[in-house]
Design a protein around this motif. Structure first.
Motif, mmCIF file in Angstrom:
data_model
loop_
_atom_site.group_PDB
_atom_site.id
_atom_site.type_symbol
_atom_site.label_atom_id
_atom_site.label_comp_id
_atom_site.label_asym_id
_atom_site.label_seq_id
_atom_site.Cartn_x
_atom_site.Cartn_y
_atom_site.Cartn_z
ATOM 1 N N TYR A 1 19.514 10.910 2.550
ATOM 2 C CA TYR A 1 20.299 11.210 1.356
ATOM 3 C C TYR A 1 19.390 11.566 0.185
ATOM 4 O O TYR A 1 19.650 12.528 -0.546
ATOM 5 N N GLU A 2 18.325 10.788 -0.001
ATOM 6 C CA GLU A 2 17.388 11.048 -1.095
ATOM 7 C C GLU A 2 16.704 12.397 -0.921
ATOM 8 O O GLU A 2 16.569 13.171 -1.873
ATOM 9 N N GLY A 3 16.278 12.682 0.309
ATOM 10 C CA GLY A 3 15.640 13.968 0.564
ATOM 11 C C GLY A 3 16.577 15.134 0.316
ATOM 12 O O GLY A 3 16.188 16.150 -0.269
ATOM 13 N N ARG A 4 17.833 14.974 0.737
ATOM 14 C CA ARG A 4 18.812 16.046 0.524
ATOM 15 C C ARG A 4 19.138 16.210 -0.951
ATOM 16 O O ARG A 4 19.321 17.332 -1.429
ATOM 17 N N SER A 5 19.187 15.106 -1.689
ATOM 18 C CA SER A 5 19.467 15.190 -3.124
ATOM 19 C C SER A 5 18.367 15.958 -3.847
ATOM 20 O O SER A 5 18.642 16.775 -4.735
ATOM 21 N N THR B 1 0.831 -1.210 0.000
ATOM 22 C CA THR B 1 0.000 0.000 0.000
ATOM 23 C C THR B 1 0.860 1.251 0.000
ATOM 24 O O THR B 1 0.552 2.234 -0.685
ATOM 25 N N GLY B 2 1.950 1.224 0.762
ATOM 26 C CA GLY B 2 2.852 2.378 0.786
ATOM 27 C C GLY B 2 3.439 2.685 -0.566
ATOM 28 O O GLY B 2 3.507 3.850 -0.995
ATOM 29 N N TRP B 3 3.851 1.642 -1.280
ATOM 30 C CA TRP B 3 4.423 1.854 -2.616
ATOM 31 C C TRP B 3 3.361 2.268 -3.624
ATOM 32 O O TRP B 3 3.617 3.098 -4.505
ATOM 33 N N MET B 4 2.148 1.711 -3.493
ATOM 34 C CA MET B 4 1.061 2.121 -4.388
ATOM 35 C C MET B 4 0.686 3.574 -4.157
ATOM 36 O O MET B 4 0.431 4.328 -5.106
ATOM 37 N N TYR B 5 0.666 3.977 -2.889
ATOM 38 C CA TYR B 5 0.359 5.379 -2.568
ATOM 39 C C TYR B 5 1.426 6.303 -3.147
ATOM 40 O O TYR B 5 1.107 7.364 -3.716
ATOM 41 N N GLY C 1 6.547 12.616 1.660
ATOM 42 C CA GLY C 1 6.191 11.752 0.539
ATOM 43 C C GLY C 1 7.044 10.500 0.463
ATOM 44 O O GLY C 1 6.579 9.451 -0.013
ATOM 45 N N PHE C 2 8.303 10.580 0.931
ATOM 46 C CA PHE C 2 9.192 9.422 0.887
ATOM 47 C C PHE C 2 8.939 8.433 2.018
ATOM 48 O O PHE C 2 9.424 7.291 1.960
ATOM 49 N N LEU C 3 8.202 8.834 3.033
ATOM 50 C CA LEU C 3 7.997 7.948 4.178
ATOM 51 C C LEU C 3 7.277 6.637 3.819
ATOM 52 O O LEU C 3 7.731 5.554 4.224
ATOM 53 N N PRO C 4 6.138 6.684 3.088
ATOM 54 C CA PRO C 4 5.438 5.423 2.787
ATOM 55 C C PRO C 4 6.298 4.379 2.082
ATOM 56 O O PRO C 4 6.323 3.216 2.515
ATOM 57 N N PRO C 5 7.039 4.730 1.000
ATOM 58 C CA PRO C 5 7.835 3.683 0.346
ATOM 59 C C PRO C 5 8.990 3.184 1.206
ATOM 60 O O PRO C 5 9.323 1.990 1.163
ATOM 61 N N TYR C 6 9.601 4.067 1.990
ATOM 62 C CA TYR C 6 10.713 3.619 2.829
ATOM 63 C C TYR C 6 10.218 2.723 3.959
ATOM 64 O O TYR C 6 10.850 1.719 4.290
ATOM 65 N N ILE C 7 9.088 3.086 4.553
ATOM 66 C CA ILE C 7 8.496 2.218 5.570
ATOM 67 C C ILE C 7 8.081 0.891 4.946
ATOM 68 O O ILE C 7 8.277 -0.187 5.522
ATOM 69 N N GLY C 8 7.516 0.962 3.729
ATOM 70 C CA GLY C 8 7.127 -0.255 3.022
ATOM 71 C C GLY C 8 8.311 -1.159 2.752
ATOM 72 O O GLY C 8 8.230 -2.387 2.924
ATOM 73 N N PHE D 1 20.117 -3.057 8.276
ATOM 74 C CA PHE D 1 19.342 -2.638 7.107
ATOM 75 C C PHE D 1 18.504 -1.411 7.431
ATOM 76 O O PHE D 1 18.377 -0.498 6.601
ATOM 77 N N ALA D 2 17.911 -1.372 8.623
ATOM 78 C CA ALA D 2 17.104 -0.214 9.025
ATOM 79 C C ALA D 2 17.966 1.045 9.079
ATOM 80 O O ALA D 2 17.535 2.131 8.648
ATOM 81 N N LEU D 3 19.188 0.917 9.592
ATOM 82 C CA LEU D 3 20.098 2.069 9.634
ATOM 83 C C LEU D 3 20.451 2.532 8.222
ATOM 84 O O LEU D 3 20.513 3.737 7.947
ATOM 85 N N PHE D 4 20.652 1.558 7.322
ATOM 86 C CA PHE D 4 20.925 1.896 5.926
ATOM 87 C C PHE D 4 19.749 2.650 5.311
ATOM 88 O O PHE D 4 19.940 3.621 4.569
ATOM 89 N N MET D 5 18.522 2.199 5.616
ATOM 90 C CA MET D 5 17.333 2.847 5.072
ATOM 91 C C MET D 5 17.194 4.275 5.587
ATOM 92 O O MET D 5 16.780 5.170 4.854
ATOM 93 N N VAL D 6 17.546 4.497 6.846
ATOM 94 C CA VAL D 6 17.484 5.848 7.407
ATOM 95 C C VAL D 6 18.463 6.763 6.676
ATOM 96 O O VAL D 6 18.130 7.900 6.304
#
Length: 214
Positions: free
Chosen positions: A180-184, A88-92, A141-148, A170-175
Motif C-alpha cells: 500500500y505504501e509503495g503504491r501510494s 539498523t534497518g530503521w537507521m539505514y 528502500g522500504f524493505l529495511p524498515p518493514y523487515i525491522g 501481523f506479518a500479513l498486515f505488514m505485507v
C-alpha cells in the motif's frame, strides 16, 4: 489554481500587442503552488524521521531493560541479533533519506539560484525531478524498515509470552502495508509530481517564448 486556469492566463497575455505578462502575479502563483508541495514533502520526511527515531528509541530501551534485568532476559542471542538488525534497518532508512536530501540541498546551494521567477522555475523543476527520482527505488528502500518492524514485533511477542503463531497475522498486515505504501508513493509520482513538472515546464516555455519575441 490548476493547469487549465494557468493556460487561460498565459493565452490571454500572449494576445496582447506588447510584452505584458503579469510576472508578479505568475511569480506569486508559482511560489504558492511550490510551497504547497514543499509542505507536503516536509511532512512525509518528518514522518520518516519521527517513526525511525521512535522505533530506534524503543529498541534501545528494550535492550537496556533486558541488560539490566528490568525486562527479564531474552530467550537467546538471536533475539538480541534481531533487535540490532531491526534498529539498523530503521537507521539505514532514515539515514539514506537524510543524506540524499542533504546532497540535493547542497546541489541547490551550488547552483546559486536567485529570487527571479525564471531561476525559481529552474530550481522547482530540478526539485521535482529529484522527488521523482528519489521514489524510483522506494520498493527496495522500504524493505529495511518493514523487515525491522517485523523482527521487532517478533521479539516483543517472545518477550511477552505471546504464541509465536500470532506473528502470522501481523506479518500479513505488514505485507499489505508495504505494498500500500509503495503504491501510494507511485500515485504521488504519477498523479502529482509528473503533473507539477508538466506545469512548470509549460510555464518556462511560455516565458522563453515571450522573451524571444521581445
Amino acid at each position: 489554481m490548476n493547469f487549465e486556469q494557468l493556460k487561460v492566463i498565459w493565452d490571454s497575455q500572449s494576445e496582447e500587442s506588447h510584452y505584458a505578462i503579469n510576472e508578479a502575479e505568475l511569480h506569486a502563483l508559482l511560489r504558492q503552488k511550490s510551497e504547497k508541495l514543499h509542505r507536503f514533502i516536509f511532512w512525509q520526511v518528518f514522518q520518516t524521521y519521527a517513526s525511525s527515531a521512535f522505533l530506534i528509541l524503543l529498541i534501545s530501551l528494550i535492550l537496556i531493560g533486558v541488560s539490566t534485568g528490568l525486562l527479564g532476559s531474552l530467550s537467546s542471542g538471536w533475539d538480541v541479533f534481531a533487535l540490532v538488525v531491526a534498529a539498523t534497518g530503521w537507521m539505514y532508512f532514515a539515514g539514506s533519506v537524510y543524506l540524499s536530501r542533504r546532497r540535493q540541498k547542497q546541489r541547490q546551494l551550488e547552483a546559486a539560484y536567485t529570487a527571479s521567477m525564471r531561476d525559481e522555475l529552474e530550481r522547482d523543476i530540478k526539485q521535482v525531478d529529484y522527488e521523482i527520482a528519489a521514489r524510483s527505488h522506494l520498493w527496495l528502500g522500504f524493505l529495511p524498515p518493514y523487515i525491522g518492524a517485523l523482527l521487532f514485533t517478533w521479539v516483543v511477542f517472545r518477550l511477552s509470552g505471546t504464541p509465536e503463531w500470532a506473528i502470522v497475522p501481523f506479518a500479513l498486515f505488514m505485507v499489505v502495508a508495504y505494498f500500500y505504501e509503495g503504491r501510494s508513493q507511485q500515485r504521488l509520482v504519477d498523479e502529482d509530481l509528473r503533473l507539477r513538472k508538466r506545469e512548470l515546464v509549460a510555464l518556462r516555455e511560455t516565458l522563453l517564448s515571450n522573451d524571444g519575441e521581445h
